[in-house]
Design a protein around this motif. Structure first.
Motif, PDB file in Angstrom:
ATOM      1  N   THR A  36      57.956   7.039  17.883  1.00 39.30           N
ATOM      2  CA  THR A  36      57.698   5.702  18.421  1.00 39.30           C
ATOM      3  C   THR A  36      58.695   4.708  17.842  1.00 39.30           C
ATOM      4  OG1 THR A  36      55.339   6.155  18.731  1.00 39.30           O
ATOM      5  CG2 THR A  36      56.001   3.843  18.607  1.00 39.30           C
ATOM      6  N   TRP A  40      61.901   2.630  19.565  1.00 42.94           N
ATOM      7  CA  TRP A  40      61.384   1.265  19.555  1.00 42.94           C
ATOM      8  C   TRP A  40      62.349   0.302  20.246  1.00 42.94           C
ATOM      9  CZ3 TRP A  40      56.646  -0.273  18.413  1.00 42.94           C
ATOM     10  CH2 TRP A  40      56.393  -1.603  18.126  1.00 42.94           C
ATOM     11  N   GLU A  49      54.225  -5.694  25.246  1.00 42.76           N
ATOM     12  CA  GLU A  49      53.820  -4.545  24.431  1.00 42.76           C
ATOM     13  C   GLU A  49      52.345  -4.215  24.664  1.00 42.76           C
ATOM     14  OE1 GLU A  49      54.755  -1.448  22.147  1.00 42.76           O
ATOM     15  OE2 GLU A  49      56.193  -3.104  22.170  1.00 42.76           O
ATOM     16  N   ARG A  53      51.262  -0.594  26.167  1.00 51.67           N
ATOM     17  CA  ARG A  53      50.419   0.315  25.377  1.00 51.67           C
ATOM     18  C   ARG A  53      49.032   0.470  25.985  1.00 51.67           C
ATOM     19  NH1 ARG A  53      54.193   3.024  22.431  1.00 51.67           N
ATOM     20  NH2 ARG A  53      55.712   1.508  21.665  1.00 51.67           N
ATOM     21  N   ALA A 115      51.471  -0.093  16.909  1.00 54.48           N
ATOM     22  CA  ALA A 115      52.522  -0.694  17.738  1.00 54.48           C
ATOM     23  C   ALA A 115      52.294  -2.192  17.921  1.00 54.48           C
ATOM     24  CB  ALA A 115      52.580   0.002  19.100  1.00 54.48           C
ATOM     25  N   ARG A 119      54.612  -5.268  16.521  1.00 55.65           N
ATOM     26  CA  ARG A 119      55.178  -6.211  17.481  1.00 55.65           C
ATOM     27  C   ARG A 119      54.775  -7.642  17.153  1.00 55.65           C
ATOM     28  NH1 ARG A 119      59.496  -5.107  20.005  1.00 55.65           N
ATOM     29  NH2 ARG A 119      58.650  -3.153  20.791  1.00 55.65           N
ATOM     30  N   VAL A 164      56.587   4.298  11.796  1.00 59.85           N
ATOM     31  CA  VAL A 164      57.288   3.652  12.910  1.00 59.85           C
ATOM     32  C   VAL A 164      58.525   2.922  12.384  1.00 59.85           C
ATOM     33  CG1 VAL A 164      57.074   2.051  14.847  1.00 59.85           C
ATOM     34  CG2 VAL A 164      55.083   3.369  14.104  1.00 59.85           C
TER      35      VAL A 164
END
Length: 321
Positions: A36, A40, A49, A53, A115, A119, A164
């Protein structure tokens, strides 16, 4: 890499022994967080995002939660005389408490929140994300039960951000590597030595167990990076082989969500069996490939159905963007 990771996840849920814990748990879940980060997209808006997701992770999560829960709760109530409401609440709570037929569901929500957390932090200095992720990791080392107790694996998502971030950092230095294959083999070899000699304990991220402090995280990252480097230099097939590999990777998310239901139906013991492994791997994957050609693809796979994918890649749509 995704196909390899999915096979490893299934194997890890079929056999519960020292080999799977040391040889598979050490890297199989961290690999997905690492990938991931490796893929990215920089400076994507938080709203985008969340939408991406939600479509690719949460929608299939919720659909399969319903599909699996109907027979599971029904059998638990009518066959085992269980009270349905505590069972429903436990399923909705998710996270580390869920076993078969939901063994890998925790991973989906952990990846989703990891994630989104990252973000949401992108406007802060780069070091802030690292500090928060390392802080979450320190809490897990101090008291893993606290981190794993949060609903939907939110507590695990914070330290999981570290993989990540490491994947993204690896992507930044990858172009400067002069000998990628040799580097990949060296990373895998060194990691194997650390695991075999017991210097790096396996991870069980579902339970917020990140193994030997720092060392296990480094080893999991080294294995992920090593596998990526070796794969990109050795797997060079094209044509139908490449097309089918891409197809398997695109449909594999359904395998992650449903293989434990197959093992639950088969009543697979901790000792496992090759037959159960084959069925848990192939039956969901064949079903997923069939689903990918239908309108259910967006709901059960998190992938746009064929007509929608064609519209997204058509010249007119591309020009509009």
């Amino acid at each position: 890499m995704r196909v390899l990771g999915i096979v490893a996840i299934v194997a890890g849920h079929v056999w519960d022994n020292q080999f799977t814990r040391e040889g598979i748990y050490t890297w199989h879940v961290p690999l997905f967080f690492f990938l991931t980060g490796y893929l990215w997209a920089a400076r994507r808006p938080l709203q985008t995002e969340v939408g991406k997701r939600t479509r690719t992770l949460l929608v299939p999560y919720m659909c399969w939660l319903v599909v699996i829960s109907v027979p599971y709760i029904g059998l638990s109530v009518f066959k085992d005389s269980k009270d349905p409401w505590p069972l429903v609440l436990e399923i909705l709570w998710g996270g580390s408490n869920l076993g078969r037929p939901y063994s890998a569901f925790w991973f989906v929500t952990a990846l989703f929140f990891a994630a989104l957390f990252l973000r949401s932090l992108q406007r802060l200095p780069a070091w802030a994300s690292w500090v928060i992720a390392l802080g979450g990791l320190a809490i897990c080392y101090a008291n893993s039960s606290v981190a794993s107790a949060f609903p939907l694996s939110v507590g695990i998502a914070v330290p999981a951000m570290l993989f990540v971030l490491l994947g993204s950092a690896f992507r930044a230095i990858r172009p400067r590597m002069r000998y990628p294959l040799s580097t990949g083999i060296a990373l895998l070899g060194l990691s194997t030595v650390l695991v075999l000699f017991g210097w790096s304990a396996p991870l069980d991220m579902k339970q917020a167990d990140f193994g030997t402090p720092i060392v296990s995280v480094v080893v999991a990252t080294a294995i992920s990076a090593g596998l990526l480097l070796v794969a990109e230099r050795t797997i060079t097939w094209t044509g139908h082989a490449a097309a089918w590999t891409i197809k398997l990777a695109a449909t594999g998310f359904m395998v992650v969500l449903t293989h434990a239901a197959v093992l639950w139906l088969l009543r697979t013991p901790p000792t496992g069996s090759w037959l159960d492994f084959g069925l848990a791997l192939t039956v969901p994957w064949l079903a997923a490939i069939l689903v990918s050609f239908t309108g259910l693809s967006a709901y059960l796979l998190g992938v746009a159905p064929p007509k929608a994918r064609h519209r997204l890649t058509s010249p007119r749509t591309s020009d509009a963007r």
